[in-house]
Design a protein around this motif. Structure first.
Motif, PDB file in Angstrom:
ATOM      1  N   LEU A   3      -0.657  35.032 -14.370  1.00 32.67           N
ATOM      2  CA  LEU A   3      -1.630  34.891 -13.585  1.00 32.67           C
ATOM      3  C   LEU A   3      -2.455  33.726 -13.508  1.00 32.67           C
ATOM      4  CD1 LEU A   3      -3.086  37.147 -11.671  1.00 32.67           C
ATOM      5  CD2 LEU A   3      -4.438  37.724 -13.634  1.00 32.67           C
ATOM      6  N   PHE A   4      -2.748  33.448 -14.528  1.00 31.97           N
ATOM      7  CA  PHE A   4      -3.641  32.079 -14.424  1.00 31.97           C
ATOM      8  C   PHE A   4      -2.990  30.890 -13.603  1.00 31.97           C
ATOM      9  CE2 PHE A   4      -5.483  34.317 -18.079  1.00 31.97           C
ATOM     10  CZ  PHE A   4      -6.615  34.583 -17.535  1.00 31.97           C
ATOM     11  N   LYS A   5      -1.687  30.521 -13.799  1.00 29.67           N
ATOM     12  CA  LYS A   5      -0.761  29.633 -13.266  1.00 29.67           C
ATOM     13  C   LYS A   5      -0.900  29.934 -11.797  1.00 29.67           C
ATOM     14  CE  LYS A   5       1.901  28.266 -17.271  1.00 29.67           C
ATOM     15  NZ  LYS A   5       3.003  28.304 -18.099  1.00 29.67           N
ATOM     16  N   GLN A   6      -0.742  31.155 -11.526  1.00 30.78           N
ATOM     17  CA  GLN A   6      -0.331  31.591 -10.097  1.00 30.78           C
ATOM     18  C   GLN A   6      -1.631  31.101  -9.449  1.00 30.78           C
ATOM     19  OE1 GLN A   6       0.528  35.682  -9.659  1.00 30.78           O
ATOM     20  NE2 GLN A   6       1.025  35.538  -7.297  1.00 30.78           N
ATOM     21  N   HIS A   7      -2.813  31.395  -9.662  1.00 25.26           N
ATOM     22  CA  HIS A   7      -4.152  31.503  -9.142  1.00 25.26           C
ATOM     23  C   HIS A   7      -4.972  30.112  -9.506  1.00 25.26           C
ATOM     24  CE1 HIS A   7      -3.607  35.200  -7.196  1.00 25.26           C
ATOM     25  NE2 HIS A   7      -3.262  35.702  -8.258  1.00 25.26           N
ATOM     26  N   SER A   8      -4.363  29.352 -10.180  1.00 26.62           N
ATOM     27  CA  SER A   8      -5.133  28.094 -10.638  1.00 26.62           C
ATOM     28  C   SER A   8      -5.731  27.206  -9.419  1.00 26.62           C
ATOM     29  CB  SER A   8      -4.243  27.211 -11.442  1.00 26.62           C
ATOM     30  OG  SER A   8      -3.172  26.719 -10.851  1.00 26.62           O
ATOM     31  N   MET A   9      -4.940  27.296  -8.238  1.00 27.63           N
ATOM     32  CA  MET A   9      -5.575  26.440  -7.290  1.00 27.63           C
ATOM     33  C   MET A   9      -6.459  27.111  -6.375  1.00 27.63           C
ATOM     34  SD  MET A   9      -3.870  23.809  -7.790  1.00 27.63           S
ATOM     35  CE  MET A   9      -4.272  22.735  -6.300  1.00 27.63           C
ATOM     36  N   TYR A  10      -6.953  28.660  -6.550  1.00 25.38           N
ATOM     37  CA  TYR A  10      -7.721  29.113  -5.767  1.00 25.38           C
ATOM     38  C   TYR A  10      -9.299  28.446  -6.039  1.00 25.38           C
ATOM     39  CZ  TYR A  10     -11.026  32.913  -4.310  1.00 25.38           C
ATOM     40  OH  TYR A  10     -11.859  33.678  -3.801  1.00 25.38           O
ATOM     41  N   GLU A  11      -9.862  28.574  -4.757  1.00 28.49           N
ATOM     42  CA  GLU A  11     -11.212  28.070  -4.777  1.00 28.49           C
ATOM     43  C   GLU A  11     -11.996  28.932  -3.897  1.00 28.49           C
ATOM     44  OE1 GLU A  11     -12.540  24.208  -2.969  1.00 28.49           O
ATOM     45  OE2 GLU A  11     -12.201  23.785  -5.053  1.00 28.49           O
ATOM     46  N   SER A  12     -12.944  29.742  -4.528  1.00 32.97           N
ATOM     47  CA  SER A  12     -13.924  30.447  -3.822  1.00 32.97           C
ATOM     48  C   SER A  12     -14.568  29.924  -2.590  1.00 32.97           C
ATOM     49  CB  SER A  12     -14.837  31.241  -4.496  1.00 32.97           C
ATOM     50  OG  SER A  12     -15.919  30.344  -4.963  1.00 32.97           O
ATOM     51  N   ASP A  13     -15.168  30.760  -1.542  1.00 30.16           N
ATOM     52  CA  ASP A  13     -15.867  30.055  -0.487  1.00 30.16           C
ATOM     53  C   ASP A  13     -17.225  29.500  -0.794  1.00 30.16           C
ATOM     54  OD1 ASP A  13     -14.016  31.056   1.230  1.00 30.16           O
ATOM     55  OD2 ASP A  13     -14.969  33.063   1.553  1.00 30.16           O
ATOM     56  N   HIS A  14     -17.836  29.961  -2.023  1.00 30.53           N
ATOM     57  CA  HIS A  14     -19.114  29.461  -2.588  1.00 30.53           C
ATOM     58  C   HIS A  14     -18.673  28.216  -3.152  1.00 30.53           C
ATOM     59  CE1 HIS A  14     -21.170  33.432  -1.893  1.00 30.53           C
ATOM     60  NE2 HIS A  14     -20.267  33.865  -2.486  1.00 30.53           N
TER      61      HIS A  14
END
Length: 69
Positions: A3-14
């Protein structure tokens, strides 16, 4: 862990907003630190000042609205 590898490039709008704001406004970090120092960072108090402050305190009654007769 997948799960962490899959979403490691996610960056929130804030996070994106703050990064863009800092990129558009040079010197913002320095002004933030200066503002923090103005309000929160205090010079150390000497032992003499600590003693004087402790001696000048007036002890409050347990119930302040009760009159002493």
């Amino acid at each position: 862990m997948a799960l962490f590898k899959q979403h490691s490039m996610y960056e929130s709008d804030h996070t994106k907003f703050i990064k863009e704001l800092k990129a558009r406004t040079p010197g913002m970090d320095e002004r933030q630190q200066a503002g923090r120092a103005l309000l929160w960072d205090k010079a150390p108090i000497t032992l003499e000042e600590q003693r004087r402050i402790a001696e000048s305190r007036i002890r409050q009654q347990a119930y302040p609205y009760q009159t002493k007769v």
